[in-house]
Design an enzyme around this catalytic site. Structure first.
Site, PDB file in Angstrom:
ATOM      1  N   GLY A  95       0.776  -1.231   0.000  1.00 49.12           N
ATOM      2  CA  GLY A  95       0.000   0.000   0.000  1.00 49.12           C
ATOM      3  C   GLY A  95       0.807   1.281   0.000  1.00 49.12           C
ATOM      4  O   GLY A  95       0.398   2.282  -0.571  1.00 49.12           O
TER       5      GLY A  95
ATOM      6  N   ASP B  79      -3.377   2.238  11.672  1.00 47.66           N
ATOM      7  CA  ASP B  79      -4.668   1.788  12.188  1.00 47.66           C
ATOM      8  C   ASP B  79      -4.481   1.404  13.653  1.00 47.66           C
ATOM      9  O   ASP B  79      -4.459   2.272  14.520  1.00 47.66           O
ATOM     10  CB  ASP B  79      -5.126   0.598  11.323  1.00 47.66           C
ATOM     11  CG  ASP B  79      -6.594   0.269  11.449  1.00 47.66           C
ATOM     12  OD1 ASP B  79      -7.144   0.442  12.549  1.00 47.66           O
ATOM     13  OD2 ASP B  79      -7.184  -0.179  10.458  1.00 47.66           O
TER      14      ASP B  79
END
Length: 174
Positions: free
Chosen positions: A41, A100
């Site tokens: 990512g 996260d």
């Protein structure tokens, strides 16, 4: 086909990456910075960020996994691809697409500190502070976002949507 709602338009992403690139350039004036891109990512963000940093930049890539095919972190971090170069005496910035739970970055920072860099900072495109379970200090953040499942700009859902030029929310998944 999933429905994608635009959360952060392409122009806003581009502008913010330029601002963070300028901030890093100022912070590292007269020095070289070594970017560690966390794959997969982080590659879109890392490339765009590197183009906007005016001090000398070197790059390396690392792949870690804590998700598998799920949309929630398993909590177990494993290294899929390690770095190719030594970090000894380098000014390191770990570049991540999203922070996260904080588990992956806390683990990664501790692991990489043992390799002798001069310093390690963390830069992320997106931060979800409401999901944090492990304390991690993020030095450069483009956007703090709500607890929604996002795609685009390198972030995926089942390996799709990484190529979107904006940050979007996949509607209807948990």
């Amino acid at each position: 086909m999933e429905k994608i709602r635009v959360l952060i338009p392409e122009e806003d992403v581009d502008r913010k990456i330029s601002e963070i690139g300028a901030e890093i350039s100022k912070d590292y004036a007269g020095r070289e910075v070594h970017l560690i891109c966390v794959l997969k990512g982080g590659v879109f963000f890392t490339c765009e960020l590197a183009k906007r940093i005016s001090v000398p930049v070197s790059l390396d890539f690392m792949s870690v996994s804590s998700y598998g095919a799920d949309t929630k972190s398993s909590g177990v971090v494993r290294i899929v691809k390690d770095l190719d170069e030594s970090l000894k005496d380098k000014e390191v910035i770990i570049v991540e697409d999203i922070v996260d739970s904080g588990r992956t970055l806390a683990y990664l920072k501790e692991l990489l500190m043992d390799r002798g860099p001069k310093s390690i900072r963390i830069c992320t495109l997106l931060d979800k502070p409401s999901r944090r379970v492990k304390a991690v200090n993020v030095d450069y953040t483009c956007f703090s976002i709500p607890d929604e499942f996002v795609v685009g700009y390198g972030l995926d859902y089942a390996q799709k949507y990484r190529n979107l030029p904006y940050i979007g929310v996949v509607e209807g998944i948990e």
